[in-house]
Design a protein around this motif. Structure first.
Motif, PDB file in Angstrom:
ATOM      1  N   VAL A   1      -5.615   6.816   3.526  1.00 45.96           N
ATOM      2  CA  VAL A   1      -4.996   6.473   2.300  1.00 45.96           C
ATOM      3  C   VAL A   1      -3.789   5.434   2.490  1.00 45.96           C
ATOM      4  O   VAL A   1      -3.979   4.742   1.757  1.00 45.96           O
ATOM      5  CB  VAL A   1      -4.332   7.715   1.923  1.00 45.96           C
ATOM      6  N   VAL A   2      -3.020   5.413   3.655  1.00 41.18           N
ATOM      7  CA  VAL A   2      -2.204   4.373   3.899  1.00 41.18           C
ATOM      8  C   VAL A   2      -2.858   2.781   3.514  1.00 41.18           C
ATOM      9  O   VAL A   2      -2.384   1.873   2.853  1.00 41.18           O
ATOM     10  CB  VAL A   2      -1.118   4.636   5.018  1.00 41.18           C
ATOM     11  N   ASN A   3      -4.032   2.802   4.277  1.00 43.97           N
ATOM     12  CA  ASN A   3      -4.671   1.508   4.225  1.00 43.97           C
ATOM     13  C   ASN A   3      -5.092   1.011   2.952  1.00 43.97           C
ATOM     14  O   ASN A   3      -4.945   0.085   2.622  1.00 43.97           O
ATOM     15  CB  ASN A   3      -5.885   1.643   5.327  1.00 43.97           C
ATOM     16  N   LEU A   4      -5.525   1.916   2.376  1.00 42.10           N
ATOM     17  CA  LEU A   4      -6.096   1.665   0.763  1.00 42.10           C
ATOM     18  C   LEU A   4      -4.867   1.363  -0.061  1.00 42.10           C
ATOM     19  O   LEU A   4      -4.895   0.462  -0.716  1.00 42.10           O
ATOM     20  CB  LEU A   4      -6.948   2.779   0.290  1.00 42.10           C
ATOM     21  N   VAL A   5      -3.806   2.046   0.016  1.00 41.40           N
ATOM     22  CA  VAL A   5      -2.457   1.928  -0.688  1.00 41.40           C
ATOM     23  C   VAL A   5      -2.033   0.514  -0.547  1.00 41.40           C
ATOM     24  O   VAL A   5      -1.569  -0.404  -1.372  1.00 41.40           O
ATOM     25  CB  VAL A   5      -1.493   2.902  -0.481  1.00 41.40           C
ATOM     26  N   CYS A   6      -1.916   0.188   0.822  1.00 45.67           N
ATOM     27  CA  CYS A   6      -1.660  -1.238   1.427  1.00 45.67           C
ATOM     28  C   CYS A   6      -2.394  -2.540   0.698  1.00 45.67           C
ATOM     29  O   CYS A   6      -1.848  -3.236   0.212  1.00 45.67           O
ATOM     30  CB  CYS A   6      -1.391  -1.396   2.908  1.00 45.67           C
ATOM     31  N   HIS A   7      -3.610  -2.198   0.781  1.00 49.68           N
ATOM     32  CA  HIS A   7      -4.463  -3.028   0.151  1.00 49.68           C
ATOM     33  C   HIS A   7      -4.223  -3.597  -1.421  1.00 49.68           C
ATOM     34  O   HIS A   7      -4.351  -4.567  -1.990  1.00 49.68           O
ATOM     35  CB  HIS A   7      -5.870  -2.500   0.403  1.00 49.68           C
TER      36      HIS A   7
END
Length: 392
Positions: free
Chosen positions: A25-31
């Motif tokens: 989830v973190v990776n997608l939010v950062c994107h």
């Protein structure tokens, strides 16, 4: 795990307060914060188009997890706003005759405070539903109250302290029989137990991302088709006029992804979490003979362990383990306010049980080693306090 390592990396057993954000989830939010930063309301270019498409995808992911339509999703800042929108938005202000609201006395403070505010203004009459010493709802009393005519029924899906899971399907059926709108605070339940919004006939459902491995500051209110809420926030008429404001695209995408992952992994995860919780309960019960497990142990969240150690103040236990182990004395909704739990008071537990109450929350990322170490730390704290009190 030695003591020094525990101090540097405390064991986290407060999953009811908030969950760690899943790295995926973190990776997608950062994107969506750094690359796809478009405004979903910008209709004149492809940045806005892609943001809008991401919002639609997130709505589909949330809806699939809870058996709802994507069109029924209203994005909010979290369950507290969702609850306020459902209660205040569905009930007219300053009515000629006060609205009649029935609610669990164990509800989250967001429900209690909002309803009590309406009561204080003379806009609502409140009826508290009956629960027993384990926090179980008296369905016969609920049925009786519903025959009196209600403007709104509020029953949570799962309690944030003792972990009780409530029979939402049966409650929704009772509400439907009497044509009563039904608000369900499902912030502790979504992603942990099956929820069927449309099949069960729920009217309003509150969700918070940070309770299911998503980011803080984003949530949703699911509003049954055919219902409309008066807004609390004005300025642009977004979301069918129910909630204005620029959409938090990264947060919403994070909530959607968290729901997608729970849909895939919930059953296996919750079974494993329950096994870890049971091991922790067994270890503590063996070492602490006076230990009491509160709530409905036959119907509780997999990760919930709410205990009382009579004669041992919970604040003393927390003070001794707080740098090595994250547990709590109750809900995180009133941070910094020391007061007896309204949940335990409603259960009419003895003062000793209330004073010695502790909430432990096990989650997806809790390890077997942490379970064993947590039991050791708590047992040590218990014995130290017991020896100290005996020496007085």
């Amino acid at each position: 795990m030695d003591t020094e390592v525990s101090k540097n990396h405390p064991i986290y057993l407060d999953y009811h307060a908030t969950t760690p954000v899943d790295p995926r989830v973190v990776n997608l939010v950062c994107h969506y914060m750094s690359e796809e930063f478009g405004n979903a309301s910008s209709v004149d270019h492809t940045w806005g188009d892609r943001a809008e498409q991401a919002i639609k995808q997130a709505a589909k992911q949330v809806a699939e997890l809870i058996d709802a339509s994507p069109r029924e999703i209203v994005w909010t800042s979290g369950a507290t706003e969702s609850i306020n929108l459902a209660i205040q938005g569905s009930l007219s202000p300053n009515p000629e005759k006060p609205h009649h609201i029935a609610l669990l006395p164990l509800e989250h403070q967001a429900v209690l405070d909002t309803c009590q505010m309406l009561e204080k203004r003379g806009w609502a009459k409140l009826t508290y539903l009956q629960v027993d010493s384990k926090g179980r709802l008296n369905l016969n009393h609920l049925e009786q109250v519903c025959t009196e005519g209600l403007s709104l029924l509020c029953v949570m899906a799962a309690n944030n302290e003792i972990g009780n899971i409530y029979p939402i399907q049966a409650i929704a059926q009772i509400a439907q029989r009497h044509s009563i709108p039904f608000l369900c605070d499902a912030s502790q339940a979504v992603g942990k137990i099956p929820i069927h919004f449309n099949q069960w006939g729920i009217t309003y459902l509150a969700i918070s991302a940070h309770k299911l491995y998503g980011p803080k500051g984003v949530g949703a209110l699911v509003v049954k088709k055919g219902y409309h809420l008066e807004p609390l926030i004005f300025g642009g008429g977004h979301q069918k006029g129910m909630r204005s404001g620029t959409l938090n695209v990264p947060g919403i995408v994070g909530l959607g992804e968290a729901c997608r992952l729970r849909q895939l992994e919930m059953i296996d995860d919750e079974n494993a979490i329950a096994q870890k919780r049971n091991r922790l309960q067994s270890l503590l019960s063996t070492k602490i003979p006076d230990l009491i497990v509160n709530g409905d142990t036959d119907n509780r969240l997999a990760g919930n362990l709410h205990i009382s150690i009579p004669g041992i103040p919970n604040s003393a236990v927390v003070a001794r383990v707080r740098h090595q182990l994250a547990i709590s004395t109750g809900s995180a909704c009133s941070s910094g306010v020391e007061a007896p739990s309204h949940v335990l008071q409603a259960l009419k537990l003895p003062d000793e049980a209330v004073d010695g109450a502790l909430r432990l929350g096990v989650g997806k990322f809790t390890t077997d080693t942490e379970i064993k170490q947590a039991a050791i730390l708590m047992t040590q704290a218990y014995r130290q306090i017991q020896q100290l009190l005996e020496g007085l």
